[in-house]
Design an enzyme around this catalytic site. Structure first.
Site, PDB file in Angstrom:
ATOM      1  N   CYS A 218       0.841  -1.203   0.000  1.00 50.90           N
ATOM      2  CA  CYS A 218       0.000   0.000   0.000  1.00 50.90           C
ATOM      3  C   CYS A 218       0.880   1.259   0.000  1.00 50.90           C
ATOM      4  O   CYS A 218       0.641   2.190  -0.777  1.00 50.90           O
ATOM      5  CB  CYS A 218      -0.920  -0.038   1.229  1.00 50.90           C
ATOM      6  SG  CYS A 218      -2.049   1.343   1.319  1.00 50.90           S
TER       7      CYS A 218
ATOM      8  N   CYS B   4      -0.532   8.012   7.842  1.00 49.53           N
ATOM      9  CA  CYS B   4      -1.920   7.810   7.414  1.00 49.53           C
ATOM     10  C   CYS B   4      -2.798   7.415   8.604  1.00 49.53           C
ATOM     11  O   CYS B   4      -2.335   6.767   9.546  1.00 49.53           O
ATOM     12  CB  CYS B   4      -1.980   6.709   6.373  1.00 49.53           C
ATOM     13  SG  CYS B   4      -1.211   7.149   4.814  1.00 49.53           S
TER      14      CYS B   4
ATOM     15  N   CYS C  48       8.393   3.502   5.336  1.00 45.55           N
ATOM     16  CA  CYS C  48       7.355   3.291   4.322  1.00 45.55           C
ATOM     17  C   CYS C  48       7.922   3.204   2.921  1.00 45.55           C
ATOM     18  O   CYS C  48       7.192   3.074   1.962  1.00 45.55           O
ATOM     19  CB  CYS C  48       6.331   4.410   4.400  1.00 45.55           C
ATOM     20  SG  CYS C  48       7.041   6.034   4.325  1.00 45.55           S
TER      21      CYS C  48
HETATM   22 FE1  SF4 Z   1      -1.222   2.634   3.093  1.00 46.40          FE
HETATM   23 FE2  SF4 Z   1      -0.737   4.962   4.276  1.00 46.40          FE
HETATM   24 FE3  SF4 Z   1      -0.864   2.761   5.725  1.00 46.40          FE
HETATM   25 FE4  SF4 Z   1       1.193   3.129   4.043  1.00 46.40          FE
HETATM   26  S1  SF4 Z   1       0.774   4.325   5.872  1.00 46.40           S
HETATM   27  S2  SF4 Z   1       0.004   1.256   4.387  1.00 46.40           S
HETATM   28  S3  SF4 Z   1       0.159   4.271   2.420  1.00 46.40           S
HETATM   29  S4  SF4 Z   1      -2.565   3.657   4.532  1.00 46.40           S
END
Ligand code: SF4
Length: 241
Positions: free
Chosen positions: A115, A204, A232
């Site tokens: 993601c 997020c 990330c």
């Molecule tokens: Fe998805 Fe944002 Fe979670 Fe990363 S931080 S997995 S982009 S929702």
């Protein structure tokens, strides 16, 4: 284009320097350079950079999954400093097919990398392909697992290509969270209202939670995963092979 040798010299020059000195050097050396604004406390970088140069480029990743408070904060920063903030969004087709196949919360089952790859890394890669250098708000004290070895300036090995070398500056590297907050207080810098609700490191909405007093800030991010993986992909070079 700078060579690796130049970078080493520059790193020696900037070693342990304060954020203003590092920012000034970065903005002197590169015209085509931008600040990555995460919607958390690294707004300090914008505040400092504007005192050095007015025409700074600022971008932020709009994953589509940010807290409403973070969107309000971005707007506050935009108005406060009278700057443009370029919002980088995921590729619509790739995102649609990912969500259709795996739903909206697959990261709880098979990890955040896919993601984050679609919502953060790919849009960032698209942007960085057009820059010569970028400035991040990374600090060592944000992660004992992944951020202890980052230097003041480095070749960004995660996003450089054979044809395009990208330089990354980390001016806040040696500042503690307390120093950042001292600056925010002293200079009345806008901040994300989530910080008043127990959030420290803000990403997020589904992947960030408030932390208890004395818990490490990174424990509020992807809390279902091991600490050593808590990047990330924006700073993938920090992950130990
Ligand atoms: Fe998805 Fe944002 Fe979670 Fe990363 S931080 S997995 S982009 S929702």
């Amino acid at each position: 284009m700078m060579t690796t040798f130049d970078i080493e010299q520059l790193q020696t020059e900037l070693d342990q320097k304060n954020p203003r000195v590092i920012l000034k050097k970065a903005l002197e050396l590169f015209d085509n350079i931008a600040i990555s604004f995460s919607g958390a406390e690294d707004v300090v970088l914008i505040d400092m950079a504007l005192a050095i140069r007015k025409d700074i480029q600022v971008f932020s990743l709009d994953t589509g999954r940010l807290h409403p408070e973070t969107y309000r904060f971005m707007e506050k920063v935009r108005k406060h400093y009278q700057i443009d903030i370029e919002l980088l969004t995921p590729d619509r087709d790739v995102l649609d097919s990912f969500v259709k196949k795996k739903g909206l919360f697959s990261f709880y089952e098979d990890g955040h990398q896919e993601c984050c790859g679609i919502r953060k890394v790919e849009p960032l890669k698209r942007k960085l392909a057009h820059l010569d250098a970028w400035i991040t708000g990374q600090r060592k004290d944000q992660s004992l697992d992944t951020r202890q070895d980052i230097p003041e300036v480095q070749i960004d090995t995660a996003f450089s290509t054979a044809e395009h070398q990208l330089v990354k500056f980390n001016p806040l590297l040696n500042w503690s969270s307390a120093q950042v907050w001292d600056y925010i207080e002293a200079y009345q810098v806008p901040y994300n209202e989530l910080h008043e609700k127990g959030f420290i490191s803000i990403g997020c909405e589904p992947c960030t939670r408030a932390v208890l007093p004395n818990q490490h800030e990174r424990s509020g991010r992807w809390w279902w995963e091991a600490g050593a993986k808590k990047e990330c992909g924006l700073h993938a070079g920090n992950l130990k092979k």
